[in-house]
Design an enzyme around this catalytic site. Structure first.
Site, PDB file in Angstrom:
ATOM      1  N   GLY A 147       2.427   2.175  10.703  1.00 38.36           N
ATOM      2  CA  GLY A 147       3.405   3.262  10.603  1.00 38.36           C
ATOM      3  C   GLY A 147       4.074   3.635  11.911  1.00 38.36           C
ATOM      4  N   LYS A 149       0.008   4.335  -0.340  1.00 39.41           N
ATOM      5  CA  LYS A 149      -0.649   5.549   0.176  1.00 39.41           C
ATOM      6  C   LYS A 149      -0.379   6.724  -0.786  1.00 39.41           C
ATOM      7  CE  LYS A 149       0.196   3.673   4.705  1.00 39.41           C
ATOM      8  NZ  LYS A 149       0.034   3.867   6.113  1.00 39.41           N
ATOM      9  N   ASN A 161       0.861  -1.186   0.000  1.00 34.18           N
ATOM     10  CA  ASN A 161       0.000   0.000   0.000  1.00 34.18           C
ATOM     11  C   ASN A 161       0.895   1.234   0.000  1.00 34.18           C
ATOM     12  OD1 ASN A 161      -1.839   2.036   0.417  1.00 34.18           O
ATOM     13  ND2 ASN A 161      -2.203   1.549   2.576  1.00 34.18           N
ATOM     14  N   SER A 204       3.446  -2.157  10.293  1.00 34.74           N
ATOM     15  CA  SER A 204       4.887  -2.158  10.580  1.00 34.74           C
ATOM     16  C   SER A 204       5.598  -3.462  10.207  1.00 34.74           C
ATOM     17  CB  SER A 204       5.131  -1.810  12.053  1.00 34.74           C
ATOM     18  OG  SER A 204       4.708  -0.488  12.305  1.00 34.74           O
ATOM     19  N   GLU A 259      -5.461  -4.958  10.343  1.00 34.06           N
ATOM     20  CA  GLU A 259      -4.423  -3.959  10.602  1.00 34.06           C
ATOM     21  C   GLU A 259      -4.736  -3.219  11.904  1.00 34.06           C
ATOM     22  OE1 GLU A 259      -2.272  -2.660   6.846  1.00 34.06           O
ATOM     23  OE2 GLU A 259      -4.104  -1.510   6.875  1.00 34.06           O
ATOM     24  N   GLU A 273      -6.906   4.800   7.546  1.00 33.63           N
ATOM     25  CA  GLU A 273      -6.777   6.233   7.229  1.00 33.63           C
ATOM     26  C   GLU A 273      -8.039   6.746   6.544  1.00 33.63           C
ATOM     27  OE1 GLU A 273      -3.030   5.822   5.238  1.00 33.63           O
ATOM     28  OE2 GLU A 273      -2.127   5.272   7.156  1.00 33.63           O
ATOM     29  N   HIS A 328      -9.388   1.148   4.608  1.00 32.57           N
ATOM     30  CA  HIS A 328      -8.113   1.360   5.308  1.00 32.57           C
ATOM     31  C   HIS A 328      -8.366   2.307   6.484  1.00 32.57           C
ATOM     32  CE1 HIS A 328      -4.068   2.702   6.251  1.00 32.57           C
ATOM     33  NE2 HIS A 328      -3.656   1.580   5.680  1.00 32.57           N
TER      34      HIS A 328
HETATM   35  C1  PEP Z   1      -0.684   0.289   5.955  1.00 40.19           C
HETATM   36  O1  PEP Z   1      -0.819   1.490   5.859  1.00 40.19           O
HETATM   37  O2  PEP Z   1      -1.525  -0.465   5.449  1.00 40.19           O
HETATM   38  C2  PEP Z   1       0.475  -0.215   6.679  1.00 40.19           C
HETATM   39  C3  PEP Z   1       0.434  -1.431   7.122  1.00 40.19           C
HETATM   40  O3  PEP Z   1       1.525   0.649   6.865  1.00 40.19           O
HETATM   41  P1  PEP Z   1       2.956   0.300   7.547  1.00 40.19           P
HETATM   42  O4  PEP Z   1       3.432  -1.002   6.958  1.00 40.19           O
HETATM   43  O5  PEP Z   1       3.835   1.433   7.187  1.00 40.19           O
HETATM   44  O6  PEP Z   1       2.721   0.165   9.011  1.00 40.19           O
END
Ligand code: PEP
Length: 272
Positions: free
Chosen positions: A194, A34, A32, A232, A188, A119, A117
């Site tokens: 992040g 973003k 992803n 992460s 998630e 966000e 997601h």
């Molecule tokens: C995400 O935004 O779906 C995500 C998992 O980000 P990160 O791997 O940076 O934590």
């Protein structure tokens, strides 16, 4: 116990371990991006990633920003790598300024889209009901929705994560019914996205198992439904998380932005 019961038990175990019928665990490695990357960076990334040999048990998916989807259409035509958008409109067409429909994603060669997601849920007000409608709109155009679910830190600390995950999944099941089988789920935890913080392996195991229990209660026992972990993930932790039962792959943000790190994650997962 007759032959049929044994067959059911074996299938259940295969599902539990996320194995293919040959006994090898399958992984989806999804990126992803973003709102990152430029056109130049995308072209370079695709040059570096396309043609990378993929083991049979690995599927790679990439979710770039909308404006770069055409580069994927042009550059990934003969590749095993699939791609999609980071969101889709819940409406089919019409006066919805700024939205992108599932049909348009189909025109761009997308076979996938993210929906829900965290966000999108927290910054743009995508409720579970909206997420469910978006998933339905995608399915109507044969686009597989990757439905993201997850609890906040507060909800985890208050031990409310199970109820949160169930509410998010129930809303989707109400809208989709058995079509939910055609989707992919990405768990998630918002507090892991992040942040560099990941849940313990026991927490990941327990939560993924719980998600499967909910799906099973809907009558979804088919081995087709996959539950990815996101938050992460990087080259250092991917193998440990990959070994956890009920984890069928990863949704990766930050560590998917550099071709080198994304390729090493793909390689490491295929060794597990
Ligand atoms: C995400 O935004 O779906 C995500 C998992 O980000 P990160 O791997 O940076 O934590």
């Amino acid at each position: 116990m007759d032959k049929k019961d044994i067959e059911i038990l074996v299938r259940r175990r295969i599902q539990e371990l996320g194995l293919d019928m040959a006994g090898k665990k399958e992984y989806i490695i999804a990126a992803n991006w973003k709102m990152n990357m430029s056109e130049k960076e995308t072209k370079k990334f695709l040059e570096e990633v396309k043609g990378v040999p993929l083991a049979d048990n690995i599927k790679v998916m990439i979710f770039p920003p909308y404006p770069y989807l055409h580069l994927f259409k042009e550059q990934l035509r003969y590749e095993k790598i699939t791609y999609g958008a980071q969101d889709v409109a819940k409406e089919e067409k019409g006066a919805y300024t700024g939205e992108v429909s599932a049909a348009m994603l189909g025109d761009m060669g997308c076979s996938l889209t993210l929906v829900g997601h965290s966000e999108r849920r927290s910054y743009y007000g995508d409720s579970s009901e909206i997420v469910a409608k978006k998933a339905k709109a995608a399915l109507a155009y044969q686009i597989t929705p990757v439905i993201c679910i997850g609890e906040t830190l507060e909800e985890r600390q208050q031990d409310r994560y199970k109820e949160v995950l169930k509410t998010q999944l129930d809303a989707v099941y109400r809208e989709l019914g058995n079509m939910l089988e055609k989707c992919i789920i990405a768990y998630e935890p918002v507090w892991a996205i992040g942040t560099g913080v990941i849940p313990t392996m026991d927490q990941i195991h327990e939560t993924h198992k719980y998600i499967y229990q909910i799906l099973n209660a809907y009558g979804i026992t088919d081995n087709n439904i996959r539950v990815l972990y996101g938050g992460s993930v990087n080259a250092k932790n991917v193998q440990e998380i990959a070994s956890v039962n009920y984890v069928n792959g990863f949704l990766i943000g930050g560590a998917s932005l550099k071709a080198e790190s994304f390729k090493s994650i793909i390689g490491l997962a295929s060794e597990v």
